[in-house]
Design an enzyme around this catalytic site. Structure first.
Site, PDB file in Angstrom:
ATOM      1  N   HIS A 208      70.282-123.015 -78.766  1.00 48.30           N
ATOM      2  CA  HIS A 208      69.787-123.598 -77.381  1.00 48.30           C
ATOM      3  C   HIS A 208      70.598-124.991 -77.482  1.00 48.30           C
ATOM      4  O   HIS A 208      70.030-125.867 -76.658  1.00 48.30           O
ATOM      5  CB  HIS A 208      68.137-123.843 -77.626  1.00 48.30           C
TER       6      HIS A 208
ATOM      7  N   MET B 140      62.096-103.206 -75.699  1.00 42.45           N
ATOM      8  CA  MET B 140      61.992-104.329 -76.447  1.00 42.45           C
ATOM      9  C   MET B 140      60.372-104.726 -76.976  1.00 42.45           C
ATOM     10  O   MET B 140      60.139-105.112 -78.003  1.00 42.45           O
ATOM     11  CB  MET B 140      62.514-105.715 -75.826  1.00 42.45           C
TER      12      MET B 140
HETATM   13  P1  A3P Z   1      59.069-114.502 -68.343  1.00 42.38           P
HETATM   14  O1  A3P Z   1      58.182-115.577 -69.162  1.00 42.38           O
HETATM   15  O2  A3P Z   1      59.159-114.936 -67.134  1.00 42.38           O
HETATM   16  O3  A3P Z   1      58.384-113.399 -68.476  1.00 42.38           O
HETATM   17  P2  A3P Z   1      63.940-116.150 -73.692  1.00 42.38           P
HETATM   18  O4  A3P Z   1      64.474-115.195 -74.493  1.00 42.38           O
HETATM   19  O5  A3P Z   1      65.091-117.216 -73.429  1.00 42.38           O
HETATM   20  O6  A3P Z   1      62.988-117.013 -74.545  1.00 42.38           O
HETATM   21  O7  A3P Z   1      63.356-115.907 -72.389  1.00 42.38           O
HETATM   22  C1  A3P Z   1      62.313-115.209 -72.367  1.00 42.38           C
HETATM   23  C2  A3P Z   1      62.167-114.774 -70.955  1.00 42.38           C
HETATM   24  O8  A3P Z   1      62.559-113.507 -70.765  1.00 42.38           O
HETATM   25  C3  A3P Z   1      60.792-114.273 -70.735  1.00 42.38           C
HETATM   26  O9  A3P Z   1      60.365-114.544 -69.216  1.00 42.38           O
HETATM   27  C4  A3P Z   1      60.691-112.703 -71.023  1.00 42.38           C
HETATM   28  O10 A3P Z   1      59.571-112.037 -70.524  1.00 42.38           O
HETATM   29  C5  A3P Z   1      62.079-112.403 -70.535  1.00 42.38           C
HETATM   30  N1  A3P Z   1      62.535-111.050 -71.155  1.00 42.38           N
HETATM   31  C6  A3P Z   1      62.729-110.801 -72.374  1.00 42.38           C
HETATM   32  N2  A3P Z   1      63.074-109.884 -72.646  1.00 42.38           N
HETATM   33  C7  A3P Z   1      63.430-109.412 -71.180  1.00 42.38           C
HETATM   34  C8  A3P Z   1      64.275-107.890 -70.964  1.00 42.38           C
HETATM   35  N3  A3P Z   1      64.312-107.204 -71.805  1.00 42.38           N
HETATM   36  N4  A3P Z   1      64.432-107.818 -69.491  1.00 42.38           N
HETATM   37  C9  A3P Z   1      63.982-108.756 -68.756  1.00 42.38           C
HETATM   38  N5  A3P Z   1      63.372-109.986 -68.920  1.00 42.38           N
HETATM   39  C10 A3P Z   1      63.092-110.163 -70.508  1.00 42.38           C
END
Ligand code: A3P
Length: 293
Positions: free
Chosen positions: A106, A228
């Site tokens: 990050h 996932m």
């Molecule tokens: P939301 O909180 O809007 O649902 P990061 O991995 O950078 O922390 O991001 C997390 C965000 O990505 C979350 O968003 C999560 O639900 C979403 N996310 C994780 N896996 C995903 C997938 N396979 N497809 C779409 N969105 C996904």
């Protein structure tokens, strides 16, 4: 007590930004001194809650010919900033990696390990700031100990007073760098949602992987939200999280901000977005298919 515990680290521009409490300046100093980037390395780099985990999974599957393997995703694509905390230290851990090294990060652009004269690749993922803001609020409640209100967290987000600092200070330097550095692929969460298979193909091509239609289809299936969340090595169930707020995988939609933002909050972020994005050429879909600004 609404405050979340953070460490302050140097931002590489003479100031400081907030990092999670478990990442210190000493960790950053060690990484700067001892982490040597290799030609084949791939970094999935993002502002938090922009689709990091999803992209990690796509990259991991592409590099491993669609095989999930036995490792948890946090070991297959380890978080760079936390490497100093691996049981035998960062350098010993790095020796254990077999095959192409994949990392999550990050880090803002100025803090990223130097890639001079290497062909190491960075897949940078950005997401519209309204969905990032609401997703980060739930994340900070779930994993960061945040106890304040959504409105208070929203104001912190606007001020850039959250984990990894200011959203715009993060994405804009990466966007600018991607315009002239062929080893940076700048992707958007919304494009990945709207064309998952196309994005997998784009990542494959960027990583010099000749992906067959079968491999792309496998990656799309195994990196889908449902897969996932139901796969033990990708569902993040091993990460401590509060049980009474949404988990790491919350909704995975474009435009969920509309269920949480007041009209005033929306207008506030619109104004900031217009000011910061002016002249950058960078646009986002906020959930109605219209690209702004
Ligand atoms: P939301 O909180 O809007 O649902 P990061 O991995 O950078 O922390 O991001 C997390 C965000 O990505 C979350 O968003 C999560 O639900 C979403 N996310 C994780 N896996 C995903 C997938 N396979 N497809 C779409 N969105 C996904």
């Amino acid at each position: 007590m609404t405050e979340q515990a953070f460490n302050l680290v140097n931002d590489g521009k003479g100031g400081q930004i907030k990092f999670p409490i478990f990442i210190s300046q000493a960790d950053m100093d060690l990484i700067e001194k001892e982490f040597i980037v290799k030609d084949d390395d791939v970094f999935v780099t993002t502002f938090p809650r922009s689709g990091t985990t999803w992209t990690e999974q796509m990259v991991h599957l592409l590099v491993n010919n669609g095989e999930q393997g036995e490792q948890r995703l946090t070991d297959a694509v380890p978080w760079l900033e936390t490497l100093p905390h691996r049981p035998n230290g960062m350098l010993e851990f790095l020796k254990t990696i077999k095959g192409r090294r994949l990392f999550t990060s990050h880090l803002p652009h100025p803090l990223m390990p130097r890639r001079d004269n290497t062909t190491a690749k960075i897949v940078y993922v950005a997401r519209n700031p309204k969905d990032v803001a609401i997703s980060l609020f739930f994340h900070d409640q779930s994993k960061g100990g945040y106890m304040g209100t959504w409105e208070e967290h929203f104001q912190l987000f606007l001020k850039g007073d959250v984990h990894c600092g200011d959203y715009f200070d993060h994405i804009l330097p990466w966007w600018e760098a991607s315009q002239h550095d062929k080893n940076i692929l700048f992707l958007k969460y919304e494009d990945m949602k709207n064309d998952h298979a196309g994005s997998v193909a784009q990542i494959a091509s960027f990583l010099d992987i000749s992906a067959t239609p079968e491999l792309i289809a496998t990656v799309v299936t195994l990196s889908g939200f449902k897969s996932m969340t139901s796969t033990p090595t990708t569902n993040f169930n091993w990460i401590p999280q509060r049980a009474d707020v949404p988990s790491h995988f919350r909704k995975g939609d474009i435009g969920d901000w509309k269920n949480h933002f007041s009209a005033e909050q929306s207008a506030q972020l619109d104004a900031l977005f217009a000011e910061k994005m002016k002249g950058t050429g960078l646009q986002f879909d906020f959930g109605d298919g219209v690209l702004l600004p």
